[in-house]
Scaffold this motif. Structure first.
Motif, PDB file in Angstrom:
ATOM      1  N   GLN A  43       0.815  -1.209   0.000  1.00 19.05           N
ATOM      2  CA  GLN A  43       0.000   0.000   0.000  1.00 19.05           C
ATOM      3  C   GLN A  43       0.851   1.262   0.000  1.00 19.05           C
ATOM      4  O   GLN A  43       0.404   2.315  -0.454  1.00 19.05           O
ATOM      5  N   ALA A  44       2.098   1.155   0.477  1.00 18.36           N
ATOM      6  CA  ALA A  44       2.977   2.323   0.562  1.00 18.36           C
ATOM      7  C   ALA A  44       3.754   2.572  -0.727  1.00 18.36           C
ATOM      8  O   ALA A  44       4.352   3.635  -0.891  1.00 18.36           O
ATOM      9  N   ALA A  45       3.761   1.607  -1.651  1.00 25.10           N
ATOM     10  CA  ALA A  45       4.601   1.699  -2.846  1.00 25.10           C
ATOM     11  C   ALA A  45       3.820   2.108  -4.089  1.00 25.10           C
ATOM     12  O   ALA A  45       2.605   1.907  -4.183  1.00 25.10           O
ATOM     13  N   ASP A  46       4.541   2.677  -5.055  1.00 29.57           N
ATOM     14  CA  ASP A  46       3.937   3.059  -6.341  1.00 29.57           C
ATOM     15  C   ASP A  46       3.685   1.828  -7.206  1.00 29.57           C
ATOM     16  O   ASP A  46       2.696   1.759  -7.934  1.00 29.57           O
ATOM     17  N   VAL A  47       4.594   0.870  -7.158  1.00 26.80           N
ATOM     18  CA  VAL A  47       4.519  -0.331  -7.986  1.00 26.80           C
ATOM     19  C   VAL A  47       4.699  -1.549  -7.081  1.00 26.80           C
ATOM     20  O   VAL A  47       5.562  -1.551  -6.202  1.00 26.80           O
ATOM     21  N   VAL A  48       3.872  -2.570  -7.305  1.00 24.74           N
ATOM     22  CA  VAL A  48       3.945  -3.782  -6.484  1.00 24.74           C
ATOM     23  C   VAL A  48       4.151  -5.002  -7.372  1.00 24.74           C
ATOM     24  O   VAL A  48       3.417  -5.214  -8.333  1.00 24.74           O
ATOM     25  N   LEU A  49       5.158  -5.800  -7.041  1.00 25.04           N
ATOM     26  CA  LEU A  49       5.401  -7.071  -7.719  1.00 25.04           C
ATOM     27  C   LEU A  49       5.232  -8.179  -6.688  1.00 25.04           C
ATOM     28  O   LEU A  49       5.956  -8.219  -5.688  1.00 25.04           O
ATOM     29  N   CYS A  50       4.260  -9.048  -6.925  1.00 26.45           N
ATOM     30  CA  CYS A  50       3.923 -10.089  -5.946  1.00 26.45           C
ATOM     31  C   CYS A  50       4.371 -11.475  -6.370  1.00 26.45           C
ATOM     32  O   CYS A  50       4.138 -11.892  -7.504  1.00 26.45           O
ATOM     33  N   SER A  51       4.960 -12.170  -5.419  1.00 29.48           N
ATOM     34  CA  SER A  51       5.189 -13.610  -5.555  1.00 29.48           C
ATOM     35  C   SER A  51       4.052 -14.279  -4.800  1.00 29.48           C
ATOM     36  O   SER A  51       3.266 -13.626  -4.121  1.00 29.48           O
TER      37      SER A  51
END
Length: 291
Positions: free
Chosen positions: A226-234
Motif C-alpha cells: 500500500q505504501a509503494a507506487d509499484v507492487v510485484l507479488c510472488s
C-alpha cells in the motif's frame, strides 16, 4: 472477483494474498475450505459453516470480502482451482519422509510457487518497474533477513550490466538513505510478509521525498504494498516446516531475473558493453583450468 478474466491457477494465490486483510476468525474459515480435500461444486454452505464453527451468513460475508459475488461464485472458483494439475504439487513434509520424498516435495513446492506466481504477475507493474530501475538516478534497495539476501542478489546482477544499486539492511541506514532520495530516484522495498516496519517506514519516507517506490512482497494487500507506487507479488503456500519463505524466495528471484533482462533490453548495447567489462575485470580471479 472476475474469474473469467485470468488463469484459474491464480484463484488460490489471489485468495492467499488477501489473507492479511481478514480477521483471525475469517482466516480460519478460508483455511477450513482449503483444508477439505473433498471440497467441490457440491459442498454445501451449511457444511462449511459447521466445519468452521460460524454462521452461514458469515461464510457468505467472507466470500464477498475476498471479491466473489457470493458463496456459489467462491465455490465454483475454488473447485476449478483445486482441479488444476499444479494444485497437487504442494505436499506437506512429514517426519517419516524418505530423502527421495523430501527432495520431490521441496522441488514440487518451488515449481508450484513459480507456476502460480506467473499466473498472477501484473505485466503492467512489471514493465513500469523495469522502466523505473532503468531510469533511476539513485537506486536504493531495502530489506532485512532473507529479503536482504534477495536484494543483494539482484543488486549484484544489475552491477554486471552497469546499473548501480545500494543495499541497506539496517533500519537507521534505510531511513538515512530514504531521507536523501528525491524525484528521479528509486527505492525498492523487499519484504516477504510486507509488514516489516523498517522497510515500510523507509519506503514511506522515500515516497514523501518524491522518489519512486517499488515493493517486492508475497502479499498485495500488505502495508508495504500500500505504501509503494509499484507492487510485484510472488505467491507460495506455507508448510509447518518450510514456511512460505523458501518457495516465495525462488519465485521472487525469478521475477527479479526477468526484471534484470527487461532492464538490460532497454539499452542492450550498453548492457552488453558493461557486461563484457565487468566480466573481464574479475576474469583473473577465476581458475578455470587445473594445473
Amino acid at each position: 472477483m472476475n474469474t473469467e478474466s485470468f488463469d484459474m491457477k491464480a484463484v488460490g494465490p489471489r485468495i492467499r494474498m488477501m489473507m492479511p486483510l481478514l480477521t483471525p476468525l475469517e482466516a480460519k474459515v478460508v483455511d477450513t475450505v482449503f483444508g477439505l480435500r473433498d471440497f467441490n461444486d457440491d459442498t454445501s454452505l451449511k457444511k462449511i459453516a459447521a466445519e468452521a464453527g460460524v454462521s452461514e451468513a458469515m461464510v457468505v460475508k467472507i466470500t464477498k470480502k475476498l471479491g466473489f459475488a457470493g458463496y456459489r461464485d467462491f465455490r465454483a472458483a475454488v473447485s476449478q482451482y483445486n482441479s488444476q494439475p499444479t494444485s497437487e504439487m504442494h505436499q506437506e513434509l512429514s517426519e517419516d519422509d524418505t530423502s527421495q520424498e523430501i527432495v520431490q516435495k521441496v522441488f514440487r513446492t518451488s515449481i508450484h510457487a513459480l507456476e502460480e506466481t506467473l499466473a498472477i504477475l501484473d505485466m503492467a507493474a512489471f514493465d513500469r518497474a523495469a522502466d523505473l530501475i532503468h531510469a533511476g538516478g539513485q537506486r536504493d534497495f531495502y530489506g532485512v533477513g532473507g529479503s536482504a539476501q534477495i536484494a543483494r542478489d539482484v543488486s549484484h546482477k544489475f552491477l554486471r550490466i552497469g546499473v548501480r544499486a545500494n543495499v541497506f539492511d539496517d533500519s537507521h541506514m534505510m531511513l538515512m538513505s530514504a531521507s536523501l532520495l528525491k524525484e528521479g530516484d528509486l527505492a525498492v522495498g523487499f519484504s516477504h510478509s510486507g509488514n516489516t516496519t523498517a522497510v515500510i517506514e523507509a519506503i514511506q519516507l522515500a515516497r514523501r521525498n518524491g522518489a519512486s517506490t517499488i515493493a517486492i512482497t508475497n502479499y498485495g494487500g500488505s502495508a508495504l504494498a500500500q505504501a509503494a507506487d509499484v507492487v510485484l507479488c510472488s505467491t507460495a503456500q506455507g508448510s509447518p516446516l518450510m514456511g512460505e519463505n523458501a518457495a516465495a524466495r525462488i519465485a521472487q528471484l525469478n521475477i527479479l531475473d526477468a526484471i534484470f533482462v527487461a532492464v538490460a533490453q532497454r539499452d542492450y548495447r550498453a548492457a552488453e558493453r558493461n557486461l563484457k567489462q565487468t566480466m573481464s575485470a574479475v576474469s583473473s580471479k577465476r581458475k578455470d583450468r587445473l594445473p
